[in-house]
Design a protein around this motif. Sequence first.
Motif, PDB file in Angstrom:
ATOM      1  N   GLU A 222      63.521  93.648  23.376  1.00  0.00           N
ATOM      2  CA  GLU A 222      63.078  93.149  22.077  1.00  0.00           C
ATOM      3  C   GLU A 222      62.465  94.304  21.311  1.00  0.00           C
ATOM      4  O   GLU A 222      61.693  95.097  21.864  1.00  0.00           O
ATOM      5  CB  GLU A 222      62.058  92.018  22.253  1.00  0.00           C
ATOM      6  CG  GLU A 222      61.730  91.313  20.952  1.00  0.00           C
ATOM      7  CD  GLU A 222      60.795  90.128  21.150  1.00  0.00           C
ATOM      8  OE1 GLU A 222      59.594  90.292  20.853  1.00  0.00           O
ATOM      9  OE2 GLU A 222      61.262  89.063  21.600  1.00  0.00           O
ATOM     10  N   ALA A 223      62.834  94.432  20.033  1.00  0.00           N
ATOM     11  CA  ALA A 223      62.334  95.535  19.219  1.00  0.00           C
ATOM     12  C   ALA A 223      62.109  95.077  17.789  1.00  0.00           C
ATOM     13  O   ALA A 223      62.589  94.012  17.382  1.00  0.00           O
ATOM     14  CB  ALA A 223      63.331  96.695  19.254  1.00  0.00           C
ATOM     15  N   LYS A 224      61.384  95.905  17.035  1.00  0.00           N
ATOM     16  CA  LYS A 224      61.102  95.588  15.637  1.00  0.00           C
ATOM     17  C   LYS A 224      61.879  96.531  14.724  1.00  0.00           C
ATOM     18  O   LYS A 224      61.808  97.756  14.875  1.00  0.00           O
ATOM     19  CB  LYS A 224      59.600  95.732  15.364  1.00  0.00           C
ATOM     20  CG  LYS A 224      59.213  95.380  13.925  1.00  0.00           C
ATOM     21  CD  LYS A 224      57.718  95.586  13.705  1.00  0.00           C
ATOM     22  CE  LYS A 224      57.341  95.254  12.256  1.00  0.00           C
ATOM     23  NZ  LYS A 224      55.904  95.473  12.001  1.00  0.00           N
ATOM     24  N   ILE A 225      62.636  95.968  13.769  1.00  0.00           N
ATOM     25  CA  ILE A 225      63.346  96.785  12.790  1.00  0.00           C
ATOM     26  C   ILE A 225      62.331  97.412  11.834  1.00  0.00           C
ATOM     27  O   ILE A 225      61.480  96.725  11.278  1.00  0.00           O
ATOM     28  CB  ILE A 225      64.354  95.930  11.988  1.00  0.00           C
ATOM     29  CG1 ILE A 225      65.443  95.360  12.910  1.00  0.00           C
ATOM     30  CG2 ILE A 225      64.979  96.759  10.867  1.00  0.00           C
ATOM     31  CD1 ILE A 225      66.372  96.386  13.516  1.00  0.00           C
ATOM     32  N   LEU A 226      62.419  98.742  11.666  1.00  0.00           N
ATOM     33  CA  LEU A 226      61.476  99.437  10.793  1.00  0.00           C
ATOM     34  C   LEU A 226      62.078  99.790   9.439  1.00  0.00           C
ATOM     35  O   LEU A 226      61.479  99.535   8.401  1.00  0.00           O
ATOM     36  CB  LEU A 226      60.994 100.725  11.472  1.00  0.00           C
ATOM     37  CG  LEU A 226      60.135 100.586  12.729  1.00  0.00           C
ATOM     38  CD1 LEU A 226      59.650 101.964  13.161  1.00  0.00           C
ATOM     39  CD2 LEU A 226      58.941  99.672  12.495  1.00  0.00           C
ATOM     40  N   ALA A 237      65.011 100.810  14.841  1.00  0.00           N
ATOM     41  CA  ALA A 237      64.058  99.874  15.440  1.00  0.00           C
ATOM     42  C   ALA A 237      63.045 100.629  16.293  1.00  0.00           C
ATOM     43  O   ALA A 237      63.237 101.807  16.617  1.00  0.00           O
ATOM     44  CB  ALA A 237      64.813  98.843  16.281  1.00  0.00           C
ATOM     45  N   ALA A 239      60.392 100.257  19.811  1.00  0.00           N
ATOM     46  CA  ALA A 239      59.903  99.548  21.003  1.00  0.00           C
ATOM     47  C   ALA A 239      59.450 100.570  22.034  1.00  0.00           C
ATOM     48  O   ALA A 239      60.073 101.631  22.179  1.00  0.00           O
ATOM     49  CB  ALA A 239      61.004  98.657  21.591  1.00  0.00           C
ATOM     50  N   GLU A 252      66.389  91.836   9.987  1.00  0.00           N
ATOM     51  CA  GLU A 252      65.040  92.361   9.776  1.00  0.00           C
ATOM     52  C   GLU A 252      64.114  91.759  10.823  1.00  0.00           C
ATOM     53  O   GLU A 252      64.475  90.819  11.529  1.00  0.00           O
ATOM     54  CB  GLU A 252      64.538  92.009   8.367  1.00  0.00           C
ATOM     55  CG  GLU A 252      65.420  92.518   7.228  1.00  0.00           C
ATOM     56  CD  GLU A 252      65.399  94.023   7.073  1.00  0.00           C
ATOM     57  OE1 GLU A 252      64.448  94.654   7.592  1.00  0.00           O
ATOM     58  OE2 GLU A 252      66.317  94.566   6.430  1.00  0.00           O
ATOM     59  N   GLY A 253      62.882  92.321  10.905  1.00  0.00           N
ATOM     60  CA  GLY A 253      61.881  91.754  11.812  1.00  0.00           C
ATOM     61  C   GLY A 253      62.167  92.060  13.272  1.00  0.00           C
ATOM     62  O   GLY A 253      62.777  93.073  13.607  1.00  0.00           O
ATOM     63  N   ARG A 254      61.725  91.166  14.156  1.00  0.00           N
ATOM     64  CA  ARG A 254      61.901  91.364  15.592  1.00  0.00           C
ATOM     65  C   ARG A 254      63.253  90.799  16.020  1.00  0.00           C
ATOM     66  O   ARG A 254      63.611  89.673  15.682  1.00  0.00           O
ATOM     67  CB  ARG A 254      60.771  90.691  16.382  1.00  0.00           C
ATOM     68  CG  ARG A 254      59.380  91.253  16.048  1.00  0.00           C
ATOM     69  CD  ARG A 254      58.365  90.926  17.131  1.00  0.00           C
ATOM     70  NE  ARG A 254      58.629  91.648  18.360  1.00  0.00           N
ATOM     71  CZ  ARG A 254      58.244  92.907  18.606  1.00  0.00           C
ATOM     72  NH1 ARG A 254      57.590  93.592  17.682  1.00  0.00           N
ATOM     73  NH2 ARG A 254      58.498  93.475  19.751  1.00  0.00           N
TER      74      ARG A 254
END
Length: 270
Positions: A222-226, A237, A239, A252-254
Amino acid sequence: GLSSERQIEFVVEKDFLIEDLKKLIKLKECNEIEIYINPHGEPLLYAPLVELINDISKIKGVKRIGMSTNGLLLDKQKVDDLIEAGLTKFNVSLNSIDDKTAKKMAGLNYDNKNILEVCEYIVKKKGQLFVAPVWVPGYNDEEMPKLIEFGKKLKGKMCIQNFLNYRFGRNPCKAKDFKQFFIEMRELEKKHNVKLIVDASDFSVVQTKKLEKPFKKNDIIEAKILFEGRLKGEKVAFAKNRLISVLDCNKEGRIKLKIVKSKHNLFMAT
């Protein structure tokens, strides 16, 4: 300029580079560190380059600093500034002695005479010179002997590179098979009585501790789009303190990702 595939380029802050470089050098536990500056594109376009090199030279354990450059933006004053800041090695991508061939390969008004003079000046100022042409079949075949003799005259090292086809490159010809490339390199070595096939000993390479990788290929994470990536449709992303290139992504988002490449602490995912 950006190619049709690329939409963004990044400039990384000098102090951020120094901060993370110090962490990595500490992990290595080695007092013979060489820092090599070889980004996407030309390093002399980086505005605080002299300051960056000066800061790197002050890091404990750093003994040598090298840089790869096409030489277009080099002049005697810039060479002086870089050497004074701590640069010890200039790896110059000089592809031709002949001016006409140089212009044809560069695709622009290429001042070859200035680059040849700058190479001579680097040696005069006690900088280490690596002459590093890319051998492009059908373009600069006849220039290789001239470049070898130029390198010999200056007592610089030769690092002839085999041209490779690259997805985002100009690709003016088909790449030469590596087996054939090394056959021809050995013939040139004999003819000019000089070492051309370089190995780890030419660069003082030693094995050190590796930065541990938090992901391996095929991991589901699981990662967050930057933000947007360099290529069209790519996102970056974050993580576990790593940036991850996410291909063909419009989210977008997680999000959940599958790691498809994890070599050298560079991560790519879908």
